[in-house]
Design a protein around this motif. Sequence first.
Motif, PDB file in Angstrom:
ATOM      1  N   ALA A 287      51.002  39.680  44.531  1.00  0.00           N
ATOM      2  CA  ALA A 287      51.509  38.315  44.671  1.00  0.00           C
ATOM      3  C   ALA A 287      50.634  37.300  43.947  1.00  0.00           C
ATOM      4  CB  ALA A 287      51.609  37.952  46.154  1.00  0.00           C
ATOM      5  N   ASP A 288      49.377  37.629  43.688  1.00  0.00           N
ATOM      6  CA  ASP A 288      48.479  36.686  43.037  1.00  0.00           C
ATOM      7  C   ASP A 288      48.811  36.461  41.570  1.00  0.00           C
ATOM      8  OD1 ASP A 288      46.664  35.996  45.191  1.00  0.00           O
ATOM      9  OD2 ASP A 288      45.986  38.086  45.097  1.00  0.00           O
ATOM     10  N   PHE A 289      49.639  37.298  40.997  1.00  0.00           N
ATOM     11  CA  PHE A 289      50.018  37.125  39.599  1.00  0.00           C
ATOM     12  C   PHE A 289      51.270  36.265  39.449  1.00  0.00           C
ATOM     13  CE2 PHE A 289      47.394  40.894  39.792  1.00  0.00           C
ATOM     14  CZ  PHE A 289      46.548  40.701  38.711  1.00  0.00           C
ATOM     15  N   SER A 345      36.522  35.469  37.407  1.00  0.00           N
ATOM     16  CA  SER A 345      37.356  35.430  38.610  1.00  0.00           C
ATOM     17  C   SER A 345      38.181  34.163  38.567  1.00  0.00           C
ATOM     18  CB  SER A 345      36.493  35.460  39.884  1.00  0.00           C
ATOM     19  OG  SER A 345      35.604  34.353  39.910  1.00  0.00           O
ATOM     20  N   ALA A 346      39.273  34.124  39.326  1.00  0.00           N
ATOM     21  CA  ALA A 346      40.145  32.950  39.349  1.00  0.00           C
ATOM     22  C   ALA A 346      40.466  32.612  40.803  1.00  0.00           C
ATOM     23  CB  ALA A 346      41.399  33.203  38.516  1.00  0.00           C
ATOM     24  N   HIS A 347      41.761  32.470  41.137  1.00  0.00           N
ATOM     25  CA  HIS A 347      42.142  32.230  42.528  1.00  0.00           C
ATOM     26  C   HIS A 347      41.954  33.485  43.372  1.00  0.00           C
ATOM     27  CE1 HIS A 347      45.523  33.379  40.006  1.00  0.00           C
ATOM     28  NE2 HIS A 347      46.036  33.999  41.041  1.00  0.00           N
ATOM     29  N   CYS A 348      41.687  34.592  42.717  1.00  0.00           N
ATOM     30  CA  CYS A 348      41.309  35.842  43.364  1.00  0.00           C
ATOM     31  C   CYS A 348      40.292  36.512  42.442  1.00  0.00           C
ATOM     32  CB  CYS A 348      42.539  36.735  43.595  1.00  0.00           C
ATOM     33  SG  CYS A 348      43.537  37.006  42.100  1.00  0.00           S
ATOM     34  N   SER A 349      39.652  37.555  42.916  1.00  0.00           N
ATOM     35  CA  SER A 349      38.687  38.270  42.084  1.00  0.00           C
ATOM     36  C   SER A 349      39.275  39.622  41.677  1.00  0.00           C
ATOM     37  CB  SER A 349      37.370  38.464  42.827  1.00  0.00           C
ATOM     38  OG  SER A 349      37.559  39.229  44.001  1.00  0.00           O
ATOM     39  N   PHE A 350      38.609  40.286  40.755  1.00  0.00           N
ATOM     40  CA  PHE A 350      39.188  41.476  40.147  1.00  0.00           C
ATOM     41  C   PHE A 350      38.312  42.705  40.357  1.00  0.00           C
ATOM     42  CE2 PHE A 350      40.692  37.795  37.830  1.00  0.00           C
ATOM     43  CZ  PHE A 350      42.062  37.995  37.867  1.00  0.00           C
ATOM     44  N   LYS A 351      38.972  43.811  40.499  1.00  0.00           N
ATOM     45  CA  LYS A 351      38.300  45.097  40.562  1.00  0.00           C
ATOM     46  C   LYS A 351      38.006  45.574  39.152  1.00  0.00           C
ATOM     47  CE  LYS A 351      39.115  49.918  41.942  1.00  0.00           C
ATOM     48  NZ  LYS A 351      40.073  50.846  42.600  1.00  0.00           N
ATOM     49  N   LEU A 352      36.794  46.066  38.918  1.00  0.00           N
ATOM     50  CA  LEU A 352      36.447  46.711  37.665  1.00  0.00           C
ATOM     51  C   LEU A 352      36.563  48.214  37.873  1.00  0.00           C
ATOM     52  CD1 LEU A 352      33.336  44.544  36.668  1.00  0.00           C
ATOM     53  CD2 LEU A 352      35.757  44.186  36.119  1.00  0.00           C
ATOM     54  N   PHE A 353      37.377  48.853  37.060  1.00  0.00           N
ATOM     55  CA  PHE A 353      37.800  50.223  37.309  1.00  0.00           C
ATOM     56  C   PHE A 353      36.840  51.244  36.712  1.00  0.00           C
ATOM     57  CE2 PHE A 353      41.566  48.021  38.383  1.00  0.00           C
ATOM     58  CZ  PHE A 353      42.393  48.879  39.105  1.00  0.00           C
ATOM     59  N   ASN A 599      44.367  45.606  37.179  1.00  0.00           N
ATOM     60  CA  ASN A 599      44.614  45.020  38.491  1.00  0.00           C
ATOM     61  C   ASN A 599      46.087  44.692  38.661  1.00  0.00           C
ATOM     62  OD1 ASN A 599      41.996  43.903  40.255  1.00  0.00           O
ATOM     63  ND2 ASN A 599      41.515  44.408  38.138  1.00  0.00           N
ATOM     64  N   ALA A 600      46.710  44.145  37.619  1.00  0.00           N
ATOM     65  CA  ALA A 600      48.129  43.804  37.698  1.00  0.00           C
ATOM     66  C   ALA A 600      48.998  45.052  37.789  1.00  0.00           C
ATOM     67  CB  ALA A 600      48.519  42.970  36.476  1.00  0.00           C
ATOM     68  N   ILE A 601      48.662  46.053  36.992  1.00  0.00           N
ATOM     69  CA  ILE A 601      49.463  47.280  36.950  1.00  0.00           C
ATOM     70  C   ILE A 601      49.326  48.081  38.242  1.00  0.00           C
ATOM     71  CG2 ILE A 601      49.674  49.520  35.794  1.00  0.00           C
ATOM     72  CD1 ILE A 601      48.723  48.043  33.205  1.00  0.00           C
ATOM     73  N   CYS A 602      48.114  48.151  38.765  1.00  0.00           N
ATOM     74  CA  CYS A 602      47.831  49.070  39.875  1.00  0.00           C
ATOM     75  C   CYS A 602      48.068  48.465  41.252  1.00  0.00           C
ATOM     76  CB  CYS A 602      46.388  49.556  39.788  1.00  0.00           C
ATOM     77  SG  CYS A 602      46.002  50.383  38.212  1.00  0.00           S
ATOM     78  N   ASN A 603      48.312  47.172  41.330  1.00  0.00           N
ATOM     79  CA  ASN A 603      48.527  46.528  42.627  1.00  0.00           C
ATOM     80  C   ASN A 603      49.989  46.262  42.915  1.00  0.00           C
ATOM     81  OD1 ASN A 603      45.819  46.463  43.324  1.00  0.00           O
ATOM     82  ND2 ASN A 603      45.452  44.516  42.324  1.00  0.00           N
ATOM     83  N   GLY A 604      50.870  46.900  42.186  1.00  0.00           N
ATOM     84  CA  GLY A 604      52.298  46.682  42.382  1.00  0.00           C
ATOM     85  C   GLY A 604      52.845  47.485  43.534  1.00  0.00           C
TER      86      GLY A 604
END
Length: 604
Positions: A287-289, A345-353, A599-604
């Motif tokens: 939802a953050d995207f 980071s933005a309105h949320c932070s990101f996982k580094l894979f 993050n966008a691809i894997c959080n769907g």
Amino acid sequence: MSAHHPPHHGPHAGIAAGDARKAHLGGDPKSLSWCGVGVGDHHFLPRKLVAGGGPTAAKLALVSFLAVILVFAVDLSLTGAGVHRRLRRQYLHYIGGGGGGCGGGDGVGGEEAKNNELPWLSVPDPSNFTEELLDRWLTPGGIPCRDSRTANISIPVLDDAAAAGEVTTLGSAEIHEFTFWALDDAGQRRCLGGDFFEIDLAGEVWKSRPPVVDHGDGSYSFRLQVAPRFAEGDFRLTIILLFRSFEGLKFSSLRFKYRAEIRLIPLLFGPSNSTRFLPALETCRAADFARDVWSGRWTRLAKNDNCEEVDDAGRYRCLEPQHPCEAPWCAGPLGALESNGWVYSAHCSFKLFTADAAWRCLDGKWLFFWGDSNHVDTIRNLLTFVLGVTDTSAVTRRFDAVFTNPSGGPGTVRITSIFNGHWNMSMNYLGLHSLRNKGFQRLVRSYFLAEDRAPDIVILNSGLHDGCYWTSVRAYVQAAEYAAQFWAGVMAQVRARGHAVPRIFYRTTIATGGYARDLAFNPSKMETFNGVLVEKLRRHGVLTGGLIDNFDMTFPWHYDNRCNDGVHYGRAPAKLLWRDGKVGHQYFVDLMLGHVLLNAICNG
């Protein structure tokens, strides 16, 4: 958002440039509250009302009366002479319209109502972006202050402190807003907007682009926020006037460049004056995207002071590969980013894979990229730095290939990339006009309609080539509408065949860097083109996945060529002389994009 954008999310245009109390929202206990009415703040009430005990009916009535008068005054300021008619609607959108509370929406204010939390700085999604842009771009001259040219600015609060030899100190965690006016050669205020200002807030461990609002009447405002974790040390607020009067949107923008550094202001961020606190960022979810505009920051969580030169492969392997991230700014191995501690980071932070995690996510998926040559760099870097694939010779402007986990573990991923700078993949500078070629249309459709499945993920980008092709904003608007209709039609055909519709993301075009800031694909034009196409894709229901704001990610690093060659941030590392005269270059900005994509691809 940049200064040339329509005033879709700005505070009211009635803030006077000379009013220090109104221009500084945050640390000063005399400042206006974010709602515009200081309910609950005693300094807004007459002294006699707060000197005694509990409120009486008469006291409450007087407070209510004063609040109505203040709101009415704001309303008048937004409908008075010299202010664009739609500014009032946009201001109401900014504070949440008629909703309850302070803001009540997606922007600042609506996020601060729970658990005594301060809001994170954010930018509400624009409304009627294209309509507002064209309306203001076509505003005629004829009045002296409209026909004049911006040569300087006035920021009373900060200028007054500098004139007194003082360094302005602001409270960390809080949002501070400043309004400034464009001035002509004679030092007179202009009454029309359209200037493009590059604003940078930088410290030793912090780098961000403060959101800028063009109010359309010669006044602009920007907001600053620094998290307490990074508030120590000196900060620099740099303001550069790159283009004036929408001239960055012209077909041949180089001859109109201004590029003058008009302010370099030292700042300090001290302890917050508020008893409230910033909530911890959460790792991005699907939802953050959904947000169309990001307002992030780059923070430095570690640093190897001895890592100044690249290794023989041209890489900055300064930290151990498994050097951990620091919550809540990121998760995973910070060292894998090869940034010597910087992370976005933005309105949320990101996982580094890690490679294993990335392969588990991508196994069996089909990724489809459509955009400029920056896609090629990102795909190659994703394969090389994250997935561990050493042979990336298949990654060219146009390819369709399956890659296998080189570790021998499970994992295959199909990646298709179609260059859209021209319908002929060896040529350039058509951009969205490439879709007018019927053969190119058939090629793109074939990947969605010729097999028994469609791609799982689609990442679109309208690239730098559009800046070189379209002679006017109106021409690009028509091209963006055509492109959005095309992609909506392709997805309709996918549905008609009974196949699952892919999750589609738009990856905004980069902010071109160094020498390229003046050219036909300059940041002013690219940010505008991003806004137009995002709005068209949204309205046609194409963006089923969301948006990845690469413009915001790249902007803090676009002032020189250390992280880019002007038009690419992801060129492969090499121990060679770079454009800025040094050996090697920083490539972590594009590598960060690769992790954001995951993050966008894997959080769907």
